[in-house]
Design a protein around this motif. Structure first.
Motif, mmCIF file in Angstrom:
data_model
loop_
_atom_site.group_PDB
_atom_site.id
_atom_site.type_symbol
_atom_site.label_atom_id
_atom_site.label_comp_id
_atom_site.label_asym_id
_atom_site.label_seq_id
_atom_site.Cartn_x
_atom_site.Cartn_y
_atom_site.Cartn_z
ATOM 1 N N UNK A 182 0.820 -1.217 0.000
ATOM 2 C CA UNK A 182 0.000 0.000 0.000
ATOM 3 C C UNK A 182 0.854 1.267 0.000
ATOM 4 N N UNK A 183 2.154 1.087 0.191
ATOM 5 C CA UNK A 183 3.075 2.227 0.294
ATOM 6 C C UNK A 183 4.208 2.033 -0.714
ATOM 7 N N UNK A 184 3.989 2.465 -1.961
ATOM 8 C CA UNK A 184 4.964 2.206 -3.034
ATOM 9 C C UNK A 184 6.375 2.681 -2.717
ATOM 10 N N UNK A 185 6.504 3.830 -2.058
ATOM 11 C CA UNK A 185 7.848 4.323 -1.771
ATOM 12 C C UNK A 185 8.575 3.402 -0.799
ATOM 13 N N UNK A 186 7.844 2.816 0.150
ATOM 14 C CA UNK A 186 8.465 1.905 1.105
ATOM 15 C C UNK A 186 8.759 0.552 0.462
ATOM 16 N N UNK A 187 7.877 0.111 -0.419
ATOM 17 C CA UNK A 187 8.143 -1.131 -1.146
ATOM 18 C C UNK A 187 9.414 -1.001 -1.970
ATOM 19 N N UNK A 188 9.575 0.157 -2.618
ATOM 20 C CA UNK A 188 10.779 0.401 -3.422
ATOM 21 C C UNK A 188 12.009 0.513 -2.518
ATOM 22 N N UNK A 189 11.832 1.107 -1.359
ATOM 23 C CA UNK A 189 12.927 1.242 -0.382
ATOM 24 C C UNK A 189 13.412 -0.128 0.070
ATOM 25 N N UNK A 190 12.484 -1.008 0.400
ATOM 26 C CA UNK A 190 12.845 -2.364 0.813
ATOM 27 C C UNK A 190 13.528 -3.099 -0.339
ATOM 28 N N UNK A 191 13.007 -2.937 -1.542
ATOM 29 C CA UNK A 191 13.601 -3.590 -2.717
ATOM 30 C C UNK A 191 15.038 -3.127 -2.939
ATOM 31 N N UNK A 192 15.310 -1.846 -2.686
ATOM 32 C CA UNK A 192 16.683 -1.352 -2.821
ATOM 33 C C UNK A 192 17.596 -2.031 -1.798
ATOM 34 N N UNK A 193 17.079 -2.225 -0.594
ATOM 35 C CA UNK A 193 17.869 -2.919 0.410
ATOM 36 C C UNK A 193 18.167 -4.348 -0.002
ATOM 37 N N UNK A 194 17.148 -5.043 -0.491
ATOM 38 C CA UNK A 194 17.321 -6.442 -0.911
ATOM 39 C C UNK A 194 18.266 -6.566 -2.100
ATOM 40 N N UNK A 195 18.357 -5.514 -2.896
ATOM 41 C CA UNK A 195 19.199 -5.551 -4.099
ATOM 42 C C UNK A 195 20.677 -5.331 -3.793
ATOM 43 N N UNK A 196 20.987 -4.913 -2.582
ATOM 44 C CA UNK A 196 22.384 -4.672 -2.243
ATOM 45 C C UNK A 196 23.155 -5.996 -2.243
#
Length: 216
Positions: A182-196
């Motif tokens: 429900x929070x696209x910016x947070x979903x993208x934030x988490x995805x950036x973390x997982x991509x590290x």
């Protein structure tokens, strides 16, 4: 001097990287610090040898020479203090990063874990649906506040820090719930973390333990 952490012999999260040793593994990978892992059964976690390291009989613990630590946040903080990669050099930025570490563990995580406890232990209660609804609304309030603060930024305060490492680790507990979506910016934030790359190395390491336990 060899650093040893403890982790579940058979993690109840099914290898999803939600057990708290994952945060410590990730921190080690970010700073390039080698470490060893001692796996524990649930029975061993409650025995005197482990209780001497962790008075609450949980994981992870950290052992280096005569230093023993427990609590994942404290361990990540200890790692971050010793290496430049997880805390900024600037004193004010460093203080803000530490503030976000506390925010992740003290403000965000308790409500998210409360939802997990309700779903795991209280599903048969007559008041379960009402309680779950209340808990999830509390989570949404916190997520909305966090989303507003993050805005369009990649990380919480400039460059990636230990604050982001812990915040992403906490938010990952909502994966699959639909709430984070429900929070696209947070979903993208988490995805950036997982991509590290460091996260991926840590995730693969803990998953390998689960696979070995499941097939062994």
């Amino acid at each position: 001097m060899t650093i040893t952490i403890t982790a579940f012999e058979r993690s109840p999260d099914g290898g999803k990287g939600l057990a708290r040793d994952m945060r410590v593994r990730w921190a080690f990978e970010e700073v390039g610090e080698p470490y060893e892992v001692r796996l524990l059964s649930f029975k061993a976690m409650k025995e005197p040898a482990h209780l001497a390291l962790h008075p609450f009989g949980q994981i992870p613990t950290y052992e280096e020479g005569d230093l023993t630590l427990f609590e994942s946040g404290a361990i990540v903080f200890h790692i971050a203090e010793r290496h430049a990669a997880l805390l900024p050099d600037d004193a004010n930025a460093r203080a803000r990063a530490i503030t976000w570490m506390f925010a992740a563990l003290n403000t965000m995580e308790p409500t998210i874990v409360d939802r997990e406890v309700a779903r795991l232990l209280e599903g048969d209660e007559t008041w379960y649906e009402q309680r779950l609804s209340v808990v999830e609304e509390r989570i949404r309030k916190r997520l909305s506040e966090l989303s507003d603060r993050l805005g369009d930024a990649d990380w919480l305060d400039g460059e990636f820090s230990a604050g982001d490492l812990l915040m992403v680790s906490v938010l990952l507990r909502l994966k699959g719930s639909g709430i984070l979506d429900e929070y696209p910016s947070l979903s993208a934030y988490v995805a950036r973390g997982e991509a590290r790359p460091a996260y991926k190395r840590a995730f693969d390491a803990q998953l390998a333990v689960f696979i070995a336990a499941s097939t062994g």
